[in-house]
Enzyme design. Structure first.
Site, PDB file in Angstrom:
ATOM      1  N   CYS A 103       0.818  -1.229   0.000  1.00  0.00           N
ATOM      2  CA  CYS A 103       0.000   0.000   0.000  1.00  0.00           C
ATOM      3  C   CYS A 103       0.846   1.271   0.000  1.00  0.00           C
ATOM      4  O   CYS A 103       0.357   2.344  -0.337  1.00  0.00           O
ATOM      5  CB  CYS A 103      -0.963   0.006   1.181  1.00  0.00           C
ATOM      6  SG  CYS A 103      -2.165  -1.324   1.101  1.00  0.00           S
ATOM      7  N   HIS A 159      -3.164   7.543   1.971  1.00  0.00           N
ATOM      8  CA  HIS A 159      -3.569   6.234   1.453  1.00  0.00           C
ATOM      9  C   HIS A 159      -4.961   5.939   2.001  1.00  0.00           C
ATOM     10  O   HIS A 159      -5.227   6.117   3.189  1.00  0.00           O
ATOM     11  CB  HIS A 159      -2.569   5.174   1.903  1.00  0.00           C
ATOM     12  CG  HIS A 159      -3.064   3.774   1.709  1.00  0.00           C
ATOM     13  ND1 HIS A 159      -3.583   3.337   0.508  1.00  0.00           N
ATOM     14  CD2 HIS A 159      -3.135   2.721   2.570  1.00  0.00           C
ATOM     15  CE1 HIS A 159      -3.950   2.070   0.635  1.00  0.00           C
ATOM     16  NE2 HIS A 159      -3.694   1.676   1.866  1.00  0.00           N
ATOM     17  N   ASN A 188     -10.026   0.126  -0.174  1.00  0.00           N
ATOM     18  CA  ASN A 188      -8.563   0.187  -0.171  1.00  0.00           C
ATOM     19  C   ASN A 188      -8.038  -0.410  -1.478  1.00  0.00           C
ATOM     20  O   ASN A 188      -8.094  -1.619  -1.680  1.00  0.00           O
ATOM     21  CB  ASN A 188      -8.030  -0.591   1.046  1.00  0.00           C
ATOM     22  CG  ASN A 188      -6.520  -0.545   1.166  1.00  0.00           C
ATOM     23  OD1 ASN A 188      -5.827  -0.155   0.231  1.00  0.00           O
ATOM     24  ND2 ASN A 188      -6.017  -0.960   2.313  1.00  0.00           N
TER      25      ASN A 188
HETATM   26  C1  LIG Z   1     -10.277  -4.453   9.995  1.00  0.00           C
HETATM   27  C2  LIG Z   1     -10.948  -3.541  11.010  1.00  0.00           C
HETATM   28  C3  LIG Z   1     -12.026  -2.701  10.313  1.00  0.00           C
HETATM   29  C4  LIG Z   1     -11.613  -4.406  12.058  1.00  0.00           C
HETATM   30  O1  LIG Z   1     -12.158  -3.595  13.047  1.00  0.00           O
HETATM   31  P1  LIG Z   1     -11.937  -3.975  14.587  1.00  0.00           P
HETATM   32  O2  LIG Z   1     -12.671  -2.994  15.387  1.00  0.00           O
HETATM   33  O3  LIG Z   1     -10.443  -4.089  14.794  1.00  0.00           O
HETATM   34  O4  LIG Z   1     -12.676  -5.348  14.657  1.00  0.00           O
HETATM   35  P2  LIG Z   1     -12.128  -6.747  15.168  1.00  0.00           P
HETATM   36  O5  LIG Z   1     -11.172  -7.320  14.175  1.00  0.00           O
HETATM   37  O6  LIG Z   1     -11.661  -6.567  16.589  1.00  0.00           O
HETATM   38  O7  LIG Z   1     -13.459  -7.588  15.131  1.00  0.00           O
HETATM   39  C5  LIG Z   1     -14.574  -7.219  15.908  1.00  0.00           C
HETATM   40  C6  LIG Z   1     -15.696  -8.164  15.599  1.00  0.00           C
HETATM   41  O8  LIG Z   1     -16.207  -7.892  14.295  1.00  0.00           O
HETATM   42  C7  LIG Z   1     -16.261  -9.114  13.567  1.00  0.00           C
HETATM   43  N1  LIG Z   1     -16.071  -8.840  12.151  1.00  0.00           N
HETATM   44  C8  LIG Z   1     -14.899  -8.802  11.468  1.00  0.00           C
HETATM   45  N2  LIG Z   1     -15.156  -8.506  10.183  1.00  0.00           N
HETATM   46  C9  LIG Z   1     -16.480  -8.346  10.058  1.00  0.00           C
HETATM   47  C10 LIG Z   1     -17.311  -8.026   8.976  1.00  0.00           C
HETATM   48  N3  LIG Z   1     -16.846  -7.797   7.739  1.00  0.00           N
HETATM   49  N4  LIG Z   1     -18.650  -7.944   9.209  1.00  0.00           N
HETATM   50  C11 LIG Z   1     -19.141  -8.151  10.428  1.00  0.00           C
HETATM   51  N5  LIG Z   1     -18.395  -8.470  11.504  1.00  0.00           N
HETATM   52  C12 LIG Z   1     -17.071  -8.548  11.298  1.00  0.00           C
HETATM   53  C13 LIG Z   1     -15.169  -9.952  14.145  1.00  0.00           C
HETATM   54  O9  LIG Z   1     -15.398 -11.328  13.894  1.00  0.00           O
HETATM   55  C14 LIG Z   1     -15.264  -9.632  15.603  1.00  0.00           C
HETATM   56  O10 LIG Z   1     -16.347 -10.361  16.157  1.00  0.00           O
HETATM   57  P3  LIG Z   1     -16.226 -10.999  17.644  1.00  0.00           P
HETATM   58  O11 LIG Z   1     -16.045  -9.821  18.545  1.00  0.00           O
HETATM   59  O12 LIG Z   1     -17.523 -11.706  17.778  1.00  0.00           O
HETATM   60  O13 LIG Z   1     -15.015 -11.885  17.587  1.00  0.00           O
HETATM   61  C15 LIG Z   1      -9.915  -2.608  11.689  1.00  0.00           C
HETATM   62  O14 LIG Z   1      -9.069  -3.336  12.539  1.00  0.00           O
HETATM   63  C16 LIG Z   1      -9.086  -1.880  10.703  1.00  0.00           C
HETATM   64  O15 LIG Z   1      -9.565  -1.070   9.952  1.00  0.00           O
HETATM   65  N6  LIG Z   1      -7.782  -2.128  10.677  1.00  0.00           N
HETATM   66  C17 LIG Z   1      -6.880  -1.541   9.730  1.00  0.00           C
HETATM   67  C18 LIG Z   1      -6.930  -2.379   8.515  1.00  0.00           C
HETATM   68  C19 LIG Z   1      -6.330  -1.738   7.337  1.00  0.00           C
HETATM   69  O16 LIG Z   1      -6.732  -0.665   6.945  1.00  0.00           O
HETATM   70  N7  LIG Z   1      -5.378  -2.405   6.737  1.00  0.00           N
HETATM   71  C20 LIG Z   1      -4.775  -2.033   5.544  1.00  0.00           C
HETATM   72  C21 LIG Z   1      -3.613  -1.160   5.812  1.00  0.00           C
HETATM   73  S1  LIG Z   1      -2.827  -0.867   4.322  1.00  0.00           S
END
Ligand SMILES: CC(C)(COP(=O)(O)OP(=O)(O)OC[C@H]1O[C@@H](n2cnc3c(N)ncnc32)[C@H](O)[C@@H]1OP(=O)(O)O)[C@@H](O)C(=O)NCCC(=O)NCCS
Length: 326
Positions: free
Chosen positions: A116, A253, A283
């Site tokens: 990215c 980004h 993304n």
């Molecule tokens: C990915 C992201 C949105 C997840 O959000 P989060 O608040 O960290 O969520 P978590 O991973 O802790 O998951 C929370 C819950 O949502 C659930 N969940 C994950 N993806 C889901 C989806 N698409 N739809 C519904 N529920 C979802 C998980 O299973 C988890 O459930 P649980 O609590 O029952 O186990 C967040 O971490 C994020 O944006 N990270 C940066 C990622 C990124 O931009 N990466 C690229 C960089 S280049």
């Protein structure tokens, strides 16, 4: 300050595949919802390349638009740098395929793999060629078909990514060596290979012999993104000799609306100066910065002469920032 050669952006182009996939479309095939995706990421939809449509196709379309805006033709191009992590083939580079598809003459063409952060890395690499007089017309392209790297059973990643391409044309122009010059004024690039496990693809030619799927520890990536990007942005601004208060537009980004806002808040950058396209594009990895830039130029927000600050973070981990006066 003494006269110096600058790499000046003289054209910008973008290309998005036609097929739109909304959050509701995804909710029909995996256990997710529009509300969850919007609330956690700001994403409403993404574009998806159709079967047979490759990264080099998207890159070539974006490059053609950028060349047209620059008033240049393929015959002028002597350097092509493509930032991508989703090449058509393991080799040759997407850049050489773009060269062939454009009909550009023999020159320099290669890919940069910084996931990215790829566009910021590629811009920095091309800038070095241009300011040393080794290229007179350089295409810097970010192009991705990220949907091809998705495990469509992993709802924590597959909802986040999309496909697209953006391109800029750089040419050498004399500057005064001051911050009023047009062109790339400062960059800061970073990598930390110890953080590989946070974001990677679990396959490749020399391991599984397969393409593999993207794997991510989302919350860890989130934490590193906000902290690391801020440091690189400050370093890039320092190397350009500008203060963040002088920046007209912040072009991050486009990974996640919450990361965009978190970084801007940490740096004291007003929300009104942040370009955000994550809602429509999701993304698109290395393509996201030039796509966002092209959109904001097309809608009249970004104007010639303005000071732009770009930043990104991605797998590696890699991250970086660039300050450019348009
Ligand atoms: C990915 C992201 C949105 C997840 O959000 P989060 O608040 O960290 O969520 P978590 O991973 O802790 O998951 C929370 C819950 O949502 C659930 N969940 C994950 N993806 C889901 C989806 N698409 N739809 C519904 N529920 C979802 C998980 O299973 C988890 O459930 P649980 O609590 O029952 O186990 C967040 O971490 C994020 O944006 N990270 C940066 C990622 C990124 O931009 N990466 C690229 C960089 S280049």
């Amino acid at each position: 300050m003494s006269p110096t050669l600058r790499s000046v952006v003289i054209g910008v182009g973008d290309f998005l595949p036609e097929q739109v996939v909304t959050n509701d479309d995804l909710a029909k095939v995996i256990d997710t919802s529009d509300a969850w995706i919007r609330e956690r990421t700001g994403i409403r939809q993404r574009r998806k390349a159709v079967d047979g449509q490759t990264t080099s196709d998207l890159a070539t379309h974006a490059a053609e638009k950028a060349l047209a805006q620059a008033g240049k033709s393929a015959a002028d191009v002597d350097l092509i740098v493509v930032a991508t992590t989703t090449p058509d083939l393991t080799f040759p580079a997407v850049a050489t395929q773009v060269q062939r598809k454009l009909g550009a003459p023999v020159g320099i063409a290669f890919d940069v793999q910084a996931v990215c952060s790829g566009f910021v890395y590629a811009l920095a690499v091309a800038d070095n060629f241009v300011v040393r007089g080794q290229a007179k017309c350089a295409l810097v392209i970010g192009a991705e078909t990220m949907t091809r790297l998705m495990d469509w059973t992993d709802r924590s990643t597959c909802v986040l990514f999309g496909d697209g391409a953006g391109a800029v044309v750089l040419e050498p122009q004399p500057g005064q060596g001051t911050t009023a010059d047009r062109g790339v004024l400062g960059v800061a690039l970073r990598a930390d290979g110890t953080k590989q496990d946070l974001l990677y693809v679990d396959g490749g030619p020399s391991t599984t012999g397969t393409t593999g799927y993207l794997r991510m520890q989302g919350n860890q990536v989130f934490r590193h993104a906000v902290v690391n990007i801020a440091e690189a942005v400050i370093a890039a601004a320092r190397s350009a000799g500008v203060s963040l208060g002088e920046v007209d537009w912040f072009i991050p980004h486009q990974a996640n609306q919450r990361i965009l806002e978190g970084v801007a808040r940490r740096l004291g950058i007003d929300e009104a100066r942040v370009i955000s396209t994550v809602a429509e594009h999701a993304n698109t990895s290395a393509a996201s910065i030039p796509l966002a830039m092209a959109k904001a130029i097309a809608d009249g927000r970004i104007k010639p002469g303005q000071l732009l600050l770009m930043e990104a973070m991605g797998g590696g981990l890699t991250w970086g920032a660039a300050v450019v006066r348009l």
